[in-house]
Scaffold this motif. Structure first.
Motif, short mmCIF file in Angstrom:
data_model
loop_
_atom_site.label_atom_id
_atom_site.label_comp_id
_atom_site.label_asym_id
_atom_site.label_seq_id
_atom_site.Cartn_x
_atom_site.Cartn_y
_atom_site.Cartn_z
N LYS A 1 12.26 -1.59 -9.19
CA LYS A 1 12.76 -0.40 -8.52
C LYS A 1 13.50 0.47 -9.51
CE LYS A 1 13.32 -1.83 -3.75
NZ LYS A 1 14.21 -2.53 -2.82
N TRP A 2 13.46 1.76 -9.24
CA TRP A 2 14.28 2.68 -10.03
C TRP A 2 15.72 2.55 -9.57
CZ3 TRP A 2 12.15 4.66 -14.15
CH2 TRP A 2 10.75 4.80 -14.18
N SER B 1 10.64 8.12 -14.41
CA SER B 1 10.34 8.26 -12.99
C SER B 1 9.68 9.60 -12.71
CB SER B 1 11.65 8.16 -12.20
OG SER B 1 11.59 8.93 -11.04
N SER C 1 14.09 3.78 -5.32
CA SER C 1 12.66 3.94 -5.03
C SER C 1 11.84 3.00 -5.90
CB SER C 1 12.26 5.40 -5.26
OG SER C 1 12.60 5.79 -6.57
N LYS D 1 9.41 11.02 -9.91
CA LYS D 1 10.23 11.76 -8.97
C LYS D 1 11.26 12.61 -9.72
CE LYS D 1 13.45 10.50 -5.40
NZ LYS D 1 14.10 9.30 -4.90
N ASP E 1 17.57 4.59 -8.40
CA ASP E 1 17.89 5.29 -7.15
C ASP E 1 17.32 4.54 -5.94
OD1 ASP E 1 15.22 5.77 -7.43
OD2 ASP E 1 15.34 7.95 -7.33
#
Lengths: 310, 572, 318, 325
Positions: B102-103, B169, B107, B171, B105
């Motif tokens: 997971k990142w 990422s 996600s 995003k 943040d």
């Protein structure tokens, strides 16, 4: 020819007066205690600079830059073999210190000399010519004056690769004349109004002749005084430059020695290495400064006024 | 007592009283922040701009690659990838499956992110990375956890180099990339984009950066490795965060370390401090090999160094042992091949080690003999008729012309005093031999300009501080293709045989076959000597042993992601 | 009892060559309402005398012997604080170089007010203000200029301001040291008249120091002629002017009469100034005196009284 | 008002001087052989990388075009992006400048006040022991080599005694602690500032003392001091009200004139103590070939010197009523 005779006589008496003035000056100088200290210190440094040629002759390991003690591979404290100890790779600190004196004198005197010559010429020209020449020269001086010399040299050193010692000397000189030229200009302006300049002009002397024959002798003592202060500035700038690692790598200067002790991690451990170069830079600056101050007193009769009020 | 004096005293007491009180914070639950000293402040947190080691030190806690190296065996180890990818020679492709990661943040990491990163590099031609991706033809997302890379040609460095690229990422970066595309200068816009709190998937993430003072990172709760066993180690992190303190000068950092203000100094300790630190029972020193090459390079495009014999003579005259013991204070190793000895797999000892074990006098005699045979002459030869070594004067080239003065460019003393010093010492050795050498330290930018752009130089001393373990760089440094303005072949070395072998080595996918090629390349280079490798310094790091333990030693020192993932606080 | 009595005063300066005897054996008295003019060329010791009375000699100056009695008290024996209280309150001085006697960074009126506030610290501010205004009116400086800085003033105005300052505390005694030297003739005249008027109006004792015998002749009741630190002739104005006895006085008067108004030339009279560091025991005018005999150089001098109010220091004139 | 007209005229001159410096800098940085991109990317850079980046940075345009852009951007307040930090230069400078100002103004103030105060006393007690001791002290601190003194202070107070931090301006322990308020933070900064401040103040104080002393001696010979004495003023009033305001004037001028020199010292001090100021940043950017940053930092320093000179002149006019422009 009577006028010729008169001229010779005049010249002779002028020369006599000048000698008398020197003698008088020396008499005043001698009374200045701090001035005497300055002279003593300075002669010690001169001796050091002269002595710097000796150690390498004794043994090649005393070469300040490239000589290493074959038996020592790390910094060691003072010993009979190495009076001040050795640096991190076994080079003799004492011979480095002596060589540093030579560099300091070279840098200090050479760059002060150049900047004084420049400053005097420019100041005289500006003061004497006036008008546009004056404005142009003095505005240039203003511009140069607001630039912090050390940072300028730093920028140039970084931009053009490492500078060798002579370029450093030259750059310091180029950025240090405006202060001198202002003083000389002011002096020239007052001289210009003196009757003997008028007389020379009426007699048909050329501008060049007036400048060099009549004005220059009168501003030279002042230039000489400023030279002592410029010497200190030049020595300090070179040392600071070397300390920051921008010095001439081919020379062993005191600033360089400090940089080595600082950068190689011996700072907390080797006072025998940290102290001498710093003390030397400080003292040579002090001695030139004291010299200048004492000379200032000789040249500036205002300071002698005490006790002359009846 | 005068009132003034009183005031000063009171102020002093207040000041002194405040400090001990401030050292404890965090409440009842003990938190363990590792305080690490950096010798400089990181320049940026933008991974595409960062090139200095301080930024990279910080960013290595944040951005992770698919593959990494095992600290002891140095073998490739899957990191973000679940397993080492398999090469399919048919389609020239690798397929990678991602771990559940997971990142920071929260996600999930997907194949989309990997593809996005690769495409970003290719699209913007991001310096330092693009080269490793230029031969990748396509990146295909097979499913959210699987991605396939299709190569144009077989390329040996794909696994070890390309897949080590930090993944960003999508995003976070997609909007940035979109903005950059519309800018007048897309790449500039991308690298100048300011990032305050990068989203990564490493063990730590940035909490606060106080410019000029410190950078505070806290444990990333979403770190994929937590609790997992990777490379034989159970991953943490077991500490709550890292505070990076910036020191401009080593003296301050060492002092802080001794006082306990920092727990670790992430920088090689200078020789002068070592003795003192060794005496301190609370301080442990780690000495590790580095994958670095410090070398002297020549300009092969013009006399006098276009002659390999002369280069060999210079190599004989250079006493690498002296440089290592004196200038490096013993903390390094002499280097006799272009591949550092620490790189055990690819290092090959050369056939001839120039001047090995000779004394100064013997070196002079050997070099003199070699050059005399090749037609060089002297006004005063360094070896006189009686066979004694004297100071040589005025060497003449085989065609009888006197050798012109030449310079050895080195970085300036403030940048690297050791290299500057080596230059000076080499200059003295060559001068004793009658060669008109002069060492000239030069500001780094100017030096690079002189050597790479203008290509007006005779010799130089430079270094590669962090050579990748895969020796693909040998090809870049010496292949004639790279002899161009700003090219990596700075010497202008041309050898068709070498070119052929090195091209071969790039596409040989079998490790052992590749190793054989690399060995041959090393031997050729040590015969022709476009560079004389001088030394590999050691990485000497100092840490306090009273607060944390579990440092992982590896090539390039203890400051590696492994250490930070497994480091444990000492029991109080 | 005379207001000021100077008795056998000798003053020396410490110099590199030895002690310079600037003033030797000088005696005179000044009564309330009377004025004494001290005249002589530069370096004769007249300013030294003035400074000695206020004990403002430079650091290397010292009184070698003698007494200065002011209202019967010997000023030389007072402690520093007592002397400070006397300064300006009792004895005011108007300086030679009035141009620079005002502090450039303070307003003129403030500098006048400062005197009042120093010596009469209880005076209410308003009263001080009124008194300062009155003083400026008195010396004829417009009130609008009161609060200017000194550099806005002309030389004459500065001199008036100094006079105003001198009058601020109604001193009993005033020393005017060449107050008009730097001014042009017309202003000079005005100031002189002003000084004379004030001196008479306030019944002040005054010493007027000048190199110009013409000025002194105009203003003073008594005249003393100084040469080389000696008071060579001393008497009331009429006696000295009408029957000058000392050759030097005659020389001064002669040049004054021939080039009236340009008396400054006197100081360039033939001959060198005497050596005051190693003085001869005899007459110091010896070298320039046309009546001199060999004995003059070595014979100790004594005063010869021509009349009860007139004496001369010359062994020849006896 | 005349003063206003003078100030305007001077500002105009400053503008011209500034423009000249701007141009000189541009030329210097462009003709210099340094290669900014090689430092930006590192040795792994390939030819293609470099060429790409150079065009992206606009360094491939003809010099005069670059110059036009440079001047245009400059006057629209855009100093460009730092090659190194990737941030707008103005931001980097904005971060560093306050730190320098803090250190610099404090040290100039402390040293000037100390110098003026002690110089006054030394002159007043000329020839006495107090004077000799103070003059000697001033001479020694004035001529001592600044970086060396900084190292010695570090050695004594940082290493031997361990009283003061020798690096940076804040400690994370205080700033990361959520309970520390403004006061604690100020004390922390002050604590860090002591050694650099001591270095700078000691160095400058000497020259102020010497200037003040000689100016005071000059002033004491003035006639108005004699007047003041004759007026029966107390010695203290004479010294503090009549002599020192006049004597302090040259000190004001020298503060202005020595500013350029002080900045040299500031840069050295910042470097030795790792004080995150503009001087240290300039030294850094210069060795990193970070043109935009180095140029802007240098320009800023020149501008500060120029404007300070003007301020000093105006201050001088304010202090000395004789001077009117």
């Amino acid at each position: 020819m009577p006028s010729r005779k008169k001229k010779i006589l005049e010249e002779r008496s002028r020369r006599w007066r000048r000698m008398e003035r020197w003698a008088q000056g020396w008499a005043i100088y001698k009374k200045n205690f701090l001035g005497r200290i300055g002279l003593v210190l300075l002669s010690i440094f001169v001796l050091m600079a002269l002595a710097s040629f000796i150690p390498p002759l004794v043994d090649p390991m005393y070469k300040p830059m490239s000589g290493v003690d074959p038996e020592i591979t790390a910094s060691t404290g003072p010993s009979f073999r190495h009076w001040l100890g050795t640096d991190f790779m076994g080079r003799d600190l004492f011979s480095q210190l002596l060589a540093g004196a030579r560099v300091a004198f070279t840098v200090g005197i050479a760059s002060a000399f150049v900047s004084i010559v420049l400053g005097t010429l420019i100041g005289m020209t500006a003061g004497y010519m006036g008008g546009w020449t004056d404005t142009l020269l003095m505005r240039t001086a203003d511009i140069i004056m607001v630039m912090p010399t050390l940072l300028v040299v730093l920028i140039l050193a970084a931009l053009f690769g490492q500078l060798n010692i002579w370029s450093i000397v030259l750059i310091i000189a180029l950025f240090r004349w405006p202060g001198v030229s202002r003083v000389i200009r002011a002096q020239t302006l007052t001289l210009k109004e003196r009757p003997f300049i008028d007389a020379a002009r009426v007699a048909g002397a050329s501008h060049l002749r007036i400048l060099f024959r009549h004005i220059m002798p009168n501003v030279l003592p002042l230039s000489f005084l400023y030279m002592t202060f410029r010497v200190t500035a030049a020595i300090n700038i070179e040392a600071a430059l070397a300390f920051l690692g921008f010095g001439d790598p081919g020379t062993v200067s005191w600033g360089m020695m400090l940089q080595w002790v600082w950068k190689t991690g011996y700072m907390f451990k080797a006072p025998y290495w940290l102290l001498p170069p710093g003390i030397c830079i400080s003292l040579i600056t002090l001695s030139f400064y004291l010299l200048g101050r004492a000379m200032d007193e000789v040249l500036d009769p205002r300071l002698r006024k005490e006790g002359e009020r009846y | 007592m005068t009132s003034k004096l009183k005031k000063i005293l009171v102020l002093g007491v207040v000041t002194a009283g405040l400090f001990p009180a401030m050292t404890v914070f965090g409440g009842s639950n003990p938190v363990h922040y590792l305080k690490a000293g950096l010798s400089e402040e990181p320049k940026t947190l933008n991974i595409w701009l960062a090139s200095d080691r301080w930024s990279l030190s910080v960013l290595s806690q944040i951005y992770q690659g698919l593959i990494t190296r095992h600290p002891e065996t140095l073998e490739l180890t899957p990191w973000l990838a679940e397993d080492l990818p398999v090469y399919d020679p048919e389609t020239l492709s690798y397929t990678v499956t991602l771990r559940d990661a997971k990142w920071s943040d929260g996600s999930p990491l997907t194949a989309q992110d990997v593809a996005f990163t690769a495409n970003l590099i290719k699209e913007f031609k991001i310096p330092r990375h693009f080269d490793r991706w230029s031969f990748v033809k396509a990146i295909e997302v097979l499913d959210p956890k699987t991605v396939r890379f299709v190569l144009e040609t077989p390329m040996a460095i794909f696994l070890s180099r390309t897949l080590a690229t930090p993944i960003v990422s999508k995003k976070e970066w997609e909007p940035v990339a979109q903005n950059a595309r519309n800018a007048e200068k897309p790449l500039t816009a991308l690298i100048n984009h300011e990032i305050k709190t990068p989203v990564g998937n490493g063990p730590f993430s940035v909490k606060e950066w106080k410019e000029g003072a410190y950078l505070f990172m806290t444990r990333n709760p979403h770190f994929f490795g937590s609790g997992q066993k990777i490379g034989g180690r159970v991953m943490g992190p077991f500490i709550d965060g890292i505070i990076f303190k910036f020191f401009g000068t080593s003296d301050a950092a060492i002092l802080s370390l001794k006082k306990g203000d920092i727990d670790m100094f992430w920088w090689s300790v200078q020789a002068g401090y070592i003795e003192d630190l060794q005496k301190d029972p609370k301080i442990t020193l780690f000495k590790n090999e580095r994958s670095a090459m410090y070398y002297m390079g020549f300009n092969l495009r013009k006399p006098p160094f276009d002659d390999a014999v002369l280069r060999r003579a210079v190599a004989i005259l250079i006493d690498k042992g002296f440089i290592v013991t004196r200038i490096l204070q013993g903390d390094g190793a002499r280097m006799d091949s272009v591949v550092p000895a620490g790189n055990k797999f690819y290092y090959c000892p050369p056939d001839t080690v120039w001047g090995e074990g000779l004394s100064r006098q013997e070196r002079v005699k050997a070099a003199w003999w070699l050059l005399k045979e090749a037609g060089y002459s002297w006004k005063t030869p360094p070896v006189n008729d009686a066979g004694a070594v004297v100071k040589g004067r005025h060497i003449r080239l085989p065609d009888g012309t006197p050798m012109e003065g030449f310079t050895i460019l080195t970085p300036p003393a403030d940048y690297d005093p050791l290299r500057a010093m080596s230059g000076t010492i080499i200059q003295e050795w060559l001068r004793e031999f009658g060669m008109p050498a002069s060492a000239k330290p030069m500001a780094f930018g100017s030096l690079i300009d002189q050597v790479k752009v203008r290509r007006e130089f005779d010799a130089f001393i430079l270094a590669y501080g962090k050579l990748s373990l895969d020796p693909d760089w040998i090809r870049s440094f010496f292949h004639s293709r790279h002899d161009k303005v700003r090219g990596l072949n700075m010497s202008g070395y041309h050898n068709p045989e070498f070119d052929r072998i090195s091209d071969e080595s790039a596409t040989v996918m079998d490790e052992n076959q590749r190793r054989e090629r690399v060995c041959r390349m090393q031997k050729i280079l040590m015969r022709d000597l476009p560079y004389i490798p001088l030394y590999t310094p050691k990485m000497i790091e100092a840490v306090r042993n009273d607060r944390f333990s579990g440092w992982v030693n590896t090539l390039e020192g203890i400051g590696n992601p492994w250490s930070f993932c497994v480091l444990k606080p000492e029991a109080p | 009892m005379a207001l000021l009595e100077v008795e056998d005063l000798s003053i020396g300066y410490q110099t590199d060559q030895g002690i310079l005897h600037a003033v030797e054996g000088v005696s005179f008295t000044v009564d309330r309402g009377r004025s004494l003019g001290l005249v002589g060329e530069s370096g004769c010791g007249k300013t030294t005398l003035g400074m000695a009375i206020l004990r403002l000699l430079p650091q290397n100056g010292m009184v070698l012997k003698g007494r200065i009695l002011f209202e019967g008290r010997n000023l030389l024996e007072l402690d520093a604080e007592a002397m400070r209280r006397i300064r300006w309150k009792e004895i005011a001085i108007i300086f030679q170089a009035a141009m620079n006697a005002l502090n450039p960074v303070h307003r003129v009126a403030d500098q006048v007010a400062e005197v009042i506030l120093t010596h009469e610290p209880e005076t209410p501010r308003e009263v001080v203000r009124v008194r300062v205004e009155a003083l400026f009116d008195q010396v004829g400086i417009p009130r609008s200029r009161m609060w200017d800085y000194p550099h806005h003033y002309s030389g004459g105005m500065k001199q008036r301001a100094i006079i105003a300052m001198a009058l601020a505390l109604n001193p009993k005694f005033m020393i005017a040291d060449e107050p008009t030297t730097a001014l042009d003739v017309i202003v000079q005249d005005q100031i002189l008249k002003e000084a004379k008027r004030i001196q008479e109006a306030f019944d002040i004792g005054m010493i007027y120091i000048s190199h110009d015998i013409a000025v002194v002749a105009e203003v003073c009741h008594d005249i003393g002629v100084l040469y080389g630190g000696h008071l060579v002739e001393y008497g009331d104005r009429e006696s000295v002017l009408d029957t000058p006895l000392h050759p030097y006085t005659r020389m001064l008067l002669a040049s004054f009469l021939t080039v009236k108004g340009k008396a400054a030339k006197v100081s360039q009279a033939p001959g060198d100034s005497p050596d005051l560091v190693h003085p001869e025991p005899g007459c110091r005018f010896y070298e320039r005196c046309r009546y001199a005999k060999a004995a003059c150089r070595l014979e100790p001098l004594r005063y010869v009284a021509a009349s009860p109010t007139h004496r001369v220091l010359c062994n020849r004139c006896a | 008002m005349e003063l206003w007209r003078y100030a305007r005229q001077r500002l105009f001159q400053i503008g011209i001087i500034f423009f000249v410096i701007l141009t000189i800098l541009f030329i210097l940085f462009r003709i210099a052989p340094g290669d900014p991109v090689s430092r930006m990317i590192g040795p792994e850079m390939t030819t293609e990388d470099a060429a790409h980046l150079i065009s992206q940075l606009g360094l491939d345009r003809p010099l005069w075009v670059q110059y036009v852009y440079y001047v245009k951007n400059f006057f629209s307040g855009n100093f460009g992006h730092s090659f190194h930090y990737g941030r707008p230069v103005i931001e980097v400078i904005g971060d560093r400048l306050p730190n320098t100002m803090l250190l610099f103004t404090t040290s100039v103030m402390i040293s000037a006040l100390m110098g003026v105060f002690l110089g006054k006393i030394a002159a007043w007690r000329k020839g006495e022991k107090t004077d000799t001791v103070m003059t000697l002290l001033a001479l020694v601190t004035h001529t001592v080599f600044l970086p060396w003194m900084a190292l010695i202070l570090i050695w004594i107070f940082g290493y031997r005694l361990g009283w003061f931090p020798i690096n940076g301006m804040i400690s994370e322990e205080v700033w990361l602690n959520p309970t520390s308020g403004f006061f604690a933070k100020s004390v922390d900064v002050a604590h860090h500032m002591i050694l650099p401040l001591l270095t700078l103040s000691l160095i400058y104080f000497g020259s102020y003392l010497l200037i003040m002393r000689s100016a005071m001696l000059e002033t004491l010979k003035e006639d108005y001091i004699l007047t003041a004495r004759a007026k029966g003023l107390t010695e203290k009033v004479i010294r503090n009200k009549h002599a020192s305001p006049n004597a302090a004037l040259p000190v004001v001028t020298s503060v202005g004139l020595s500013l350029a020199f002080s900045i040299n010292g500031g840069a050295l001090t910042e470097t030795v103590f790792s004080w995150p100021g503009i001087g240290r940043e300039l030294v850094f950017s210069v060795s990193n070939n970070d043109y935009p940053l180095a140029q802007a930092a240098f320009l800023l320093i020149s501008a500060v010197v120029l404007v300070s000179n003007l301020v000093v002149d105006i201050l001088y006019a304010y202090l000395d009523p004789r001077i009117r422009y």
